[in-house]
Design an enzyme around this catalytic site. Sequence first.
Site, PDB file in Angstrom:
ATOM      1  N   ASP A  33      62.323  65.192 -27.662  1.00  0.00           N
ATOM      2  CA  ASP A  33      62.416  64.180 -28.768  1.00  0.00           C
ATOM      3  C   ASP A  33      64.185  64.237 -29.031  1.00  0.00           C
ATOM      4  O   ASP A  33      64.827  65.090 -29.226  1.00  0.00           O
ATOM      5  CB  ASP A  33      62.316  64.845 -30.079  1.00  0.00           C
ATOM      6  CG  ASP A  33      62.264  63.857 -31.333  1.00  0.00           C
ATOM      7  OD1 ASP A  33      63.128  63.156 -31.137  1.00  0.00           O
ATOM      8  OD2 ASP A  33      61.680  64.011 -32.286  1.00  0.00           O
ATOM      9  N   GLY A  53      62.339  80.784 -35.937  1.00  0.00           N
ATOM     10  CA  GLY A  53      61.243  79.877 -35.227  1.00  0.00           C
ATOM     11  C   GLY A  53      61.916  79.291 -34.167  1.00  0.00           C
ATOM     12  O   GLY A  53      62.102  77.990 -33.536  1.00  0.00           O
ATOM     13  N   GLU A  98      59.557  87.495 -42.429  1.00  0.00           N
ATOM     14  CA  GLU A  98      59.362  88.117 -43.613  1.00  0.00           C
ATOM     15  C   GLU A  98      58.972  89.696 -43.348  1.00  0.00           C
ATOM     16  O   GLU A  98      59.487  90.647 -43.925  1.00  0.00           O
ATOM     17  CB  GLU A  98      58.226  87.559 -44.463  1.00  0.00           C
ATOM     18  CG  GLU A  98      58.520  86.207 -45.071  1.00  0.00           C
ATOM     19  CD  GLU A  98      58.000  85.140 -44.082  1.00  0.00           C
ATOM     20  OE1 GLU A  98      57.667  84.004 -44.530  1.00  0.00           O
ATOM     21  OE2 GLU A  98      57.650  85.473 -43.014  1.00  0.00           O
ATOM     22  N   GLU A 147      64.660  74.688 -37.159  1.00  0.00           N
ATOM     23  CA  GLU A 147      64.214  73.320 -37.016  1.00  0.00           C
ATOM     24  C   GLU A 147      62.483  73.438 -37.585  1.00  0.00           C
ATOM     25  O   GLU A 147      61.572  73.781 -37.131  1.00  0.00           O
ATOM     26  CB  GLU A 147      63.837  72.529 -35.662  1.00  0.00           C
ATOM     27  CG  GLU A 147      63.730  71.173 -35.621  1.00  0.00           C
ATOM     28  CD  GLU A 147      62.239  70.888 -35.389  1.00  0.00           C
ATOM     29  OE1 GLU A 147      61.546  71.081 -36.496  1.00  0.00           O
ATOM     30  OE2 GLU A 147      61.459  70.520 -34.513  1.00  0.00           O
ATOM     31  N   GLU A 198      53.074  71.997 -42.541  1.00  0.00           N
ATOM     32  CA  GLU A 198      53.178  73.275 -41.965  1.00  0.00           C
ATOM     33  C   GLU A 198      53.891  74.475 -42.765  1.00  0.00           C
ATOM     34  O   GLU A 198      54.138  75.627 -42.658  1.00  0.00           O
ATOM     35  CB  GLU A 198      53.834  73.307 -40.737  1.00  0.00           C
ATOM     36  CG  GLU A 198      52.996  72.417 -39.674  1.00  0.00           C
ATOM     37  CD  GLU A 198      53.477  72.654 -37.940  1.00  0.00           C
ATOM     38  OE1 GLU A 198      52.675  72.596 -37.061  1.00  0.00           O
ATOM     39  OE2 GLU A 198      54.875  72.792 -37.970  1.00  0.00           O
ATOM     40  N   HIS A 214      59.272  62.377 -32.719  1.00  0.00           N
ATOM     41  CA  HIS A 214      57.892  63.156 -32.640  1.00  0.00           C
ATOM     42  C   HIS A 214      57.220  63.307 -33.938  1.00  0.00           C
ATOM     43  O   HIS A 214      55.937  63.495 -34.102  1.00  0.00           O
ATOM     44  CB  HIS A 214      57.862  64.622 -31.837  1.00  0.00           C
ATOM     45  CG  HIS A 214      58.425  65.799 -32.585  1.00  0.00           C
ATOM     46  ND1 HIS A 214      59.951  65.762 -32.992  1.00  0.00           N
ATOM     47  CD2 HIS A 214      57.693  66.568 -33.289  1.00  0.00           C
ATOM     48  CE1 HIS A 214      59.897  67.268 -33.825  1.00  0.00           C
ATOM     49  NE2 HIS A 214      58.667  67.540 -33.870  1.00  0.00           N
TER      50      HIS A 214
END
Length: 552
Positions: free
Chosen positions: A226, A253, A304, A328, A337, A483
């Site tokens: 993307d 992430g 966490e 992201e 999500e 995307h």
Amino acid sequence: VSSSEISVESFDGSEDERAFEDDIISYHPITCPTISCDSIATAMDHDISHHDFNLLDYLVAPSHDDFFENTIITINKSRLFLQGASDENMATKVKELKKYLEDSTKANGEEANFFKPVIEDDAFLMFIDDLGDIMEKRMQLGSGGDVTEQKQSATPETEGTETIQQLQMKIKALESQLSKASSYIHTMVDSPETKSEKSKATGPDNDTYYFSSYSHSSIHETMLQDEVRTEAYQKAILDNPAIFENKVVMDIGCGTGILSLFAAKAGAKKVIAIDASDMYKEAMEIASLNGYDDVITVCHGKVEDLIENKLLPLDVENGERVQVIISEWMGYALFFETMLPSVMVARDALMDNPTSGATMWPNRSLVYLEGASDNRLDYWSNVYGMKMDPMKRRVVSELRKEASVEVVAADAIVTNRAELIVHDLNECRDEDLDFEVPFELKIDTKHGHGKMDKLVISFDIDFDIPGSNPVSFSTGCQTTPTHWKQTSLWFDPEEAPVLSKGEVMKGIFNMGRNNINHRDMDILVRWEVGSYGCDSLFVRRCQGTINSKVGA
């Protein structure tokens, strides 16, 4: 009139009202869950005719405050009691069930245990309002009234008014009942006693499923390819070296670690890359392969948990803090999500104060709404010369059940692109991510009038703090597709509005996390179409609602 003498079939709801559901839903009798029936009435008739068991005899009246939760409990109690019963001993078990239900009409503190469905996708639990309708009609017939005659005696004007009022009252009552039931369910699901049972019975929880989905290479390939997304991050990082030079950066992430590599290349002195999926192994190798293993440290786990257990390579006790958090985290319709809350946990626990120059990167998100036309249903009017109009009902049912993630062509847009909400990612709180805001859409000037078949959600992302070289990207219909595509919410075709010149659509847009799966998003839109008079008062011509969700 004895309940066993009344055929439940005579109380079945309008087939038109549930044409979509009856095509795809199977109703399983209480006394024989292996049988599939095409309606709730047929399933109950089976219980009565084969085993003299009428579920309605054990439910409280629909007007009762606890009708909704009482019905859930009774259905699940009955199914659990008869679970495993054979054909040979079913008659005996049904007699015992009747006595059990009669003896357990009073609350005993164990009701919360019966909110867990006994069979998967139990249609009896999905259509409790149908049971209420059947009970009300049975009570009217039982008292000597004739439902058909009562309906015919009402004038059209009175009937319409009463129907709207009754529906509004019913919605309020159901919302209240559902809220109570949800609290019971939430308590049951989160209790220590049921967590282990739930994991065995239902498989991976939502978090496990979510993180494991990012262990597959295809999703990372899709995101990296993307160009709108990846090049925006690359430019926002490499064109702003002052934000990154000699700074401690956290990448939440990280996936393959592409953003961590950009940060290291921009001069960061330390990059802490975090990923809870198995992709962290490749991220470590990739960092080393590109010569940044002395800058990038890859940590495996939920952010966490890593913070709570002090497993991050950060000397917090001696004042070491993070200056930049890159991530992201965006999903369909921006918040699907629900990854942002995890990023905010790290922000609140580890990031320097923004007044010192520390920042989330990106630092701002914006959600938009616009109206679009869509003639895809016309396809079914002529398929290779054949009429397939009945398929339209199924298509509409599927489209309205969940939001559609799709690329919407710019020339399909018939209104302005209205800004719904802006989040300052350095300041927003977790509760700000569930929101309810007003909106107003006007017909685009190039359209004299326009039919709206659906509402379209998109979002923009900004990297822009004082002194920076600002970078932005958009997922709007008017830009290069990403995307994320766009997210469409369909109107009921029978009430899809056509806006004339001078008219507007205004309303309330509500988006929030789903109570069962917090990574799904529930969306409710209440809309009305009309115009403003000379006195600036809004005159409504039509109105409606869209109730949908963005789910996996």
